[in-house]
Design an enzyme around this catalytic site. Structure first.
Site, PDB file in Angstrom:
ATOM      1  N   TYR A   1       1.800  -8.296  11.353  1.00 51.42           N
ATOM      2  CA  TYR A   1       1.320  -8.340   9.964  1.00 51.42           C
ATOM      3  C   TYR A   1       2.419  -8.907   9.056  1.00 51.42           C
ATOM      4  O   TYR A   1       2.197  -9.836   8.279  1.00 51.42           O
ATOM      5  CB  TYR A   1       0.893  -6.932   9.492  1.00 51.42           C
TER       6      TYR A   1
ATOM      7  N   SER B   1       4.680  -9.268   0.577  1.00 50.16           N
ATOM      8  CA  SER B   1       5.009  -7.841   0.698  1.00 50.16           C
ATOM      9  C   SER B   1       6.506  -7.672   0.914  1.00 50.16           C
ATOM     10  O   SER B   1       7.165  -8.543   1.501  1.00 50.16           O
ATOM     11  CB  SER B   1       4.250  -7.294   1.904  1.00 50.16           C
TER      12      SER B   1
ATOM     13  N   LYS C   1       2.936 -12.593   6.757  1.00 51.64           N
ATOM     14  CA  LYS C   1       3.342 -12.742   5.351  1.00 51.64           C
ATOM     15  C   LYS C   1       4.511 -13.724   5.244  1.00 51.64           C
ATOM     16  O   LYS C   1       4.511 -14.623   4.399  1.00 51.64           O
ATOM     17  CB  LYS C   1       3.741 -11.384   4.762  1.00 51.64           C
TER      18      LYS C   1
HETATM   19  C1  UD1 Z   1       3.529   0.130   4.896  1.00 46.20           C
HETATM   20  C2  UD1 Z   1       3.789  -0.911   5.931  1.00 46.20           C
HETATM   21  C3  UD1 Z   1       4.173  -2.189   5.229  1.00 46.20           C
HETATM   22  C4  UD1 Z   1       3.060  -2.616   4.308  1.00 46.20           C
HETATM   23  C5  UD1 Z   1       2.722  -1.478   3.336  1.00 46.20           C
HETATM   24  C6  UD1 Z   1       1.464  -1.834   2.600  1.00 46.20           C
HETATM   25  C7  UD1 Z   1       4.489   0.254   7.960  1.00 46.20           C
HETATM   26  C8  UD1 Z   1       5.637   0.526   8.899  1.00 46.20           C
HETATM   27  N1  UD1 Z   1       4.797  -0.480   6.862  1.00 46.20           N
HETATM   28  O1  UD1 Z   1       4.738   0.356   4.139  1.00 46.20           O
HETATM   29  O2  UD1 Z   1       4.421  -3.212   6.172  1.00 46.20           O
HETATM   30  O3  UD1 Z   1       3.415  -3.759   3.578  1.00 46.20           O
HETATM   31  O4  UD1 Z   1       2.496  -0.270   4.032  1.00 46.20           O
HETATM   32  O5  UD1 Z   1       1.066  -0.827   1.758  1.00 46.20           O
HETATM   33  O6  UD1 Z   1       3.374   0.679   8.179  1.00 46.20           O
HETATM   34  N2  UD1 Z   1       4.624   8.501   5.563  1.00 46.20           N
HETATM   35  C9  UD1 Z   1       4.534   9.799   6.037  1.00 46.20           C
HETATM   36  N3  UD1 Z   1       3.314  10.235   6.478  1.00 46.20           N
HETATM   37  C10 UD1 Z   1       2.185   9.453   6.464  1.00 46.20           C
HETATM   38  C11 UD1 Z   1       2.301   8.127   5.995  1.00 46.20           C
HETATM   39  C12 UD1 Z   1       3.550   7.682   5.563  1.00 46.20           C
HETATM   40  O7  UD1 Z   1       5.504  10.549   6.056  1.00 46.20           O
HETATM   41  O8  UD1 Z   1       1.112   9.904   6.894  1.00 46.20           O
HETATM   42  C13 UD1 Z   1       5.935   8.035   5.018  1.00 46.20           C
HETATM   43  C14 UD1 Z   1       6.524   6.819   5.716  1.00 46.20           C
HETATM   44  O9  UD1 Z   1       7.357   7.197   6.774  1.00 46.20           O
HETATM   45  C15 UD1 Z   1       7.283   6.153   4.548  1.00 46.20           C
HETATM   46  C16 UD1 Z   1       6.460   6.512   3.313  1.00 46.20           C
HETATM   47  O10 UD1 Z   1       5.695   7.639   3.697  1.00 46.20           O
HETATM   48  O11 UD1 Z   1       8.575   6.738   4.415  1.00 46.20           O
HETATM   49  C17 UD1 Z   1       5.541   5.411   2.871  1.00 46.20           C
HETATM   50  O12 UD1 Z   1       4.728   4.985   3.961  1.00 46.20           O
HETATM   51  P1  UD1 Z   1       3.509   3.978   3.783  1.00 46.20           P
HETATM   52  O13 UD1 Z   1       2.664   4.419   2.649  1.00 46.20           O
HETATM   53  O14 UD1 Z   1       2.858   3.817   5.122  1.00 46.20           O
HETATM   54  O15 UD1 Z   1       4.209   2.620   3.332  1.00 46.20           O
HETATM   55  P2  UD1 Z   1       5.372   1.773   4.051  1.00 46.20           P
HETATM   56  O16 UD1 Z   1       5.664   2.249   5.416  1.00 46.20           O
HETATM   57  O17 UD1 Z   1       6.516   1.688   3.106  1.00 46.20           O
END
Ligand code: UD1
Length: 352
Positions: A151, A127, A155
């Protein structure tokens, strides 16, 4: 015609199932090991329905040496794609032992059995989380590595374990794929991502909010009234977090290219699988609304601990050495996720 038999651990999961479809459609034979921890058995029938091919399935835990020995003794496995792992970041902080035990033991066992049966080709599901607190963009494979949660550490440790195994076994060939943010679904609408419980990731949350919004007012669920956008004061164009979203079918195709590499070289190598383009949280919400003609209400809330402002891949190495290039754009990803959402609701009555 020579059939190459590939073992896919975690083959009923989100990325695993899409990869099995691509393998089967490209002439590989597939054996799946999946303990159904975070997947359901109907995915097996869906893979078979889409491809018209039969898949051998074992409801086994990769952490069991005896179980994996049985799989290898009953099949002539020539290569392995190892997806099976726990993946919830928040849970890994609360239950680190569970994560280290499962995610490390599975790989160790698998490699031990592979060596016993002289199977020397492995693709490992890593990842972009291994890049930790990103310092420069786009991210190249040789960027400094670090992690912010157990997690992610599993990895990174797995990558190091595999590098050591390659050093000790010069005939071993390992391709480590570092995924950026997979979203989207198979165009049949039969495979996609619908996590158990409240989703941690953005796209599954958007899907639920969109579905909730299509319900009668009195039927709506409070949890999914709106998307909680985690912060709007990041140093990005609109202040919300930027990520490299990649269509899960593109990601799955990347595994086929990695497989060719595995058959043609020795040692370990590492590749980003992303599109190289960054989209913000609001870009994704707006695109989902636009291409699907639905409403996705949102509210800006506090930043999520551990989140970074922006993260997107340098895709040059994967292009030059694997021939990998993402074919789908953000519109396709949003359209296909919605198709899966619609289809899921049609089949199950609801999506949460
Ligand atoms: C997350 C994990 C990462 C993992 C990946 C797998 C975290 C901190 N990181 O990545 O380790 O490998 O998923 O798919 O959890 N967001 C919102 N509202 C939400 C959910 C997310 O605003 O309800 C935003 C987050 O702040 C981010 C973006 O959406 O900017 C993407 O978030 P997400 O889909 O959770 O992925 P990652 O954080 O990049």
């Amino acid at each position: 015609m020579i059939y190459i038999k590939v073992l896919v651990t975690g083959g009923l999961g989100y990325i695993g199932s899409h990869t099995c479809v691509e393998l089967l459609n490209n002439g590989y034979e597939v054996v799946i090991v999946d303990n159904l921890y975070n997947s359901t058995i109907d995915v097996l029938q869906r893979i078979e329905k889409i491809t018209g091919k039969k898949v051998d399935f074992y409801d086994f835990d990769v952490c069991s040496y005896e179980a994996m020995d049985t799989v290898f003794s009953e099949n002539k496995i020539e290569a392995v794609i190892h997806f099976a792992a726990y993946k919830a970041v928040g849970e890994s902080v609360k239950e680190p032992i569970k994560y280290y035990q499962n995610n490390l033991l599975a790989t160790l066992n698998l490699c031990k059995v592979m060596l016993k049966y002289n199977c020397q080709r492995l693709i490992f599901s890593s990842s972009a989380t291994v890049y930790g607190k990103v310092r420069s963009l786009p991210i190249k494979e040789d960027a400094p590595l670090s992690t912010t949660n157990p997690y992610g550490t599993t990895k990174l440790m797995n990558e190091e374990i595999l590098a050591d195994i390659c050093k000790a076994n010069p005939n071993f060939s390992v391709v480590v794929l570092r995924y950026f943010n997979p979203i989207g679904a198979h165009k049949s609408g039969l495979l996609g991502e619908n996590p158990k419980g409240i989703p941690n990731n953005l796209m599954p949350y958007i899907m639920r909010v969109a579905a909730n919004n299509e319900r009668e007012e009195k039927e709506q669920v409070a949890e999914y009234k709106y998307v909680k956008v985690f912060g709007d004061s990041y140093d990005t164009l609109d202040g919300t977090g930027v990520r490299d979203y990649i269509h899960v079918v593109d990601l799955a195709r990347g595994h086929l290219l990695a497989m060719e590499k595995c058959f043609n070289s020795l040692g370990i190598d590492f590749y980003n699988l992303g599109t190289g383009k960054g989209y913000s949280v609001l870009d994704l919400i707006n695109t989902y609304e636009k291409v699907n003609n639905v409403k996705v209400p949102y509210k800006i809330v506090a930043k999520r601990d551990g989140d970074i402002a922006a993260c997107y891949a340098d895709t040059n190495k994967a292009f030059k050495e694997l021939g990998f290039k993402a074919l789908y754009g953000i519109d396709d990803m949003c359209r296909d996720s919605y198709l899966y959402q619609k289809n899921y609701i049609k089949e199950h009555g609801e999506i949460f």
